[in-house]
Design a protein around this motif. Structure first.
Motif, mmCIF file in Angstrom:
data_model
loop_
_atom_site.group_PDB
_atom_site.id
_atom_site.type_symbol
_atom_site.label_atom_id
_atom_site.label_comp_id
_atom_site.label_asym_id
_atom_site.label_seq_id
_atom_site.Cartn_x
_atom_site.Cartn_y
_atom_site.Cartn_z
ATOM 1 N N TRP A 1 -0.091 13.065 1.274
ATOM 2 C CA TRP A 1 -1.218 12.461 0.578
ATOM 3 C C TRP A 1 -0.926 10.999 0.246
ATOM 4 O O TRP A 1 -1.774 10.127 0.450
ATOM 5 C CB TRP A 1 -1.524 13.239 -0.704
ATOM 6 N N PHE A 2 0.257 10.757 -0.261
ATOM 7 C CA PHE A 2 0.635 9.377 -0.565
ATOM 8 C C PHE A 2 0.787 8.572 0.718
ATOM 9 O O PHE A 2 0.423 7.406 0.779
ATOM 10 C CB PHE A 2 1.930 9.356 -1.373
ATOM 11 N N GLN A 3 1.320 9.206 1.744
ATOM 12 C CA GLN A 3 1.462 8.530 3.033
ATOM 13 C C GLN A 3 0.111 8.085 3.577
ATOM 14 O O GLN A 3 -0.049 6.954 4.039
ATOM 15 C CB GLN A 3 2.160 9.449 4.039
ATOM 16 N N MET A 4 -0.882 8.976 3.523
ATOM 17 C CA MET A 4 -2.212 8.635 4.034
ATOM 18 C C MET A 4 -2.829 7.485 3.233
ATOM 19 O O MET A 4 -3.481 6.604 3.800
ATOM 20 C CB MET A 4 -3.124 9.858 3.995
ATOM 21 N N LEU A 5 -2.616 7.509 1.915
ATOM 22 C CA LEU A 5 -3.139 6.433 1.077
ATOM 23 C C LEU A 5 -2.507 5.101 1.459
ATOM 24 O O LEU A 5 -3.203 4.091 1.607
ATOM 25 C CB LEU A 5 -2.870 6.745 -0.398
ATOM 26 N N VAL A 6 -1.182 5.100 1.655
ATOM 27 C CA VAL A 6 -0.477 3.868 2.020
ATOM 28 C C VAL A 6 -0.900 3.392 3.406
ATOM 29 O O VAL A 6 -1.085 2.190 3.637
ATOM 30 C CB VAL A 6 1.051 4.073 1.958
ATOM 31 N N VAL A 7 -1.055 4.320 4.341
ATOM 32 C CA VAL A 7 -1.499 3.952 5.693
ATOM 33 C C VAL A 7 -2.863 3.279 5.637
ATOM 34 O O VAL A 7 -3.088 2.237 6.277
ATOM 35 C CB VAL A 7 -1.549 5.201 6.601
ATOM 36 N N PHE A 8 -3.784 3.857 4.870
ATOM 37 C CA PHE A 8 -5.123 3.285 4.754
ATOM 38 C C PHE A 8 -5.076 1.881 4.153
ATOM 39 O O PHE A 8 -5.668 0.939 4.699
ATOM 40 C CB PHE A 8 -6.002 4.190 3.888
ATOM 41 N N VAL A 9 -4.374 1.738 3.036
ATOM 42 C CA VAL A 9 -4.307 0.447 2.349
ATOM 43 C C VAL A 9 -3.637 -0.598 3.230
ATOM 44 O O VAL A 9 -4.090 -1.747 3.321
ATOM 45 C CB VAL A 9 -3.562 0.586 1.007
ATOM 46 N N THR A 10 -2.554 -0.201 3.902
ATOM 47 C CA THR A 10 -1.832 -1.130 4.776
ATOM 48 C C THR A 10 -2.723 -1.612 5.917
ATOM 49 O O THR A 10 -2.765 -2.810 6.227
ATOM 50 C CB THR A 10 -0.574 -0.452 5.350
#
Length: 267
Positions: free
Chosen positions: A38-47
């Motif tokens: 979940w945190f990975q997906m959030l970071v991928v999106f923001v990045t």
């Protein structure tokens, strides 16, 4: 008789900023607490969005290429975060290199900022995995409190500018207030760990690194002649505008974690 228009004040944007900030804090907190994919997906999106904003600041008339690069960033980040290989970080060169081939001007600017954004995102995810929720909470708390203390102190006290050529709105009062806030955060977290008073100094250094991330993005916007990286977030501009300090703090923490023994506090 036409009534006079209401006079703007230095606090006009406060309500919008607070609402937007609350929404971002809520979404970010959920991602950080859940961790994992979940945190990975959030970071991928923001990045990916930040790299798109970077491209659009440099080449606003070519949005399609910017979206393609953002999609490529998301693909590379997803694969690398799942693999977790240090050598896989070489894949972070793919988007910067492709971007350079498409740019006749500001190629170096795109290269280094795009690379830095991806490495910082990778650092946040792996800091959460390797050291747990507690230390990532500390990192984010330092960045958030620095911003809050700096904003209110700068608005209330004003005074000499910190770096007027690069960021004309930032004052020494706001900068120092941010350090004070970071030291307070460091002291609070120190009470729950085996660290000493030196941890307050590390928190201030982390605060300064975040401020330099903010300054770097301000310099980029000034160079590109834009006010905000985008208009995605009411009262804040774009994701790059909101997370520039977190990027600087993350890059600093990657360096610190390599030379200081950071205890894991898994949650």
């Amino acid at each position: 008789m036409t009534p006079p228009e209401p006079q703007s004040t230095k606090w006009d944007d406060l309500t919008v900023r607070l609402i937007s900030s609350a929404a971002m804090v809520f979404v970010g907190a959920i991602g950080v607490i859940l961790g994992g994919v979940w945190f990975q997906m959030l970071v991928v999106f923001v990045t990916a969005v930040m790299v798109w904003e970077l491209w659009m600041m440099i080449r606003p008339k070519e949005p399609t290429k910017g979206m393609l690069l953002a999609a490529l960033v998301a693909s590379v980040m997803s694969g690398q975060l799942a693999e977790g290989s240090f050598w896989g970080m070489l894949l972070f060169l793919v988007v910067p290199v492709i971007g350079v081939t498409q740019l006749k001007t500001e190629a170096k600017t795109f290269f280094f900022f795009a690379l830095g954004i991806q490495i910082a995102g990778w650092g946040l995810v792996h800091f959460r995995i390797d050291y747990g929720f507690f230390w990532l909470l500390w990192l984010m708390s330092v960045v958030i409190v620095t911003d809050i203390f700096g904003y209110f102190a700068g608005k209330a006290f004003g005074g000499p500018k910190f770096w007027p050529r690069i960021s004309p709105k930032k004052t020494w009062s706001g900068t120092v207030a941010g350090w004070v806030g970071a030291a307070i955060v460091g002291f609070i977290f120190m009470l729950f760990t085996e660290t000493g008073l030196w941890f307050m100094l590390v928190s201030v250094a982390l605060s300064f690194a975040g401020q330099m991330g903010d300054i770097a993005e301000s310099a980029l916007k000034r160079r590109m002649g834009v006010k905000d990286s985008s208009t995605l977030i009411p009262g804040h501009g774009g994701l790059f505008d909101r997370f520039d300090a977190l990027l600087g703090a993350s890059l600093f923490l990657i360096f610190v974690a390599d030379i200081v023994d950071v205890p894991g506090v898994v949650w």
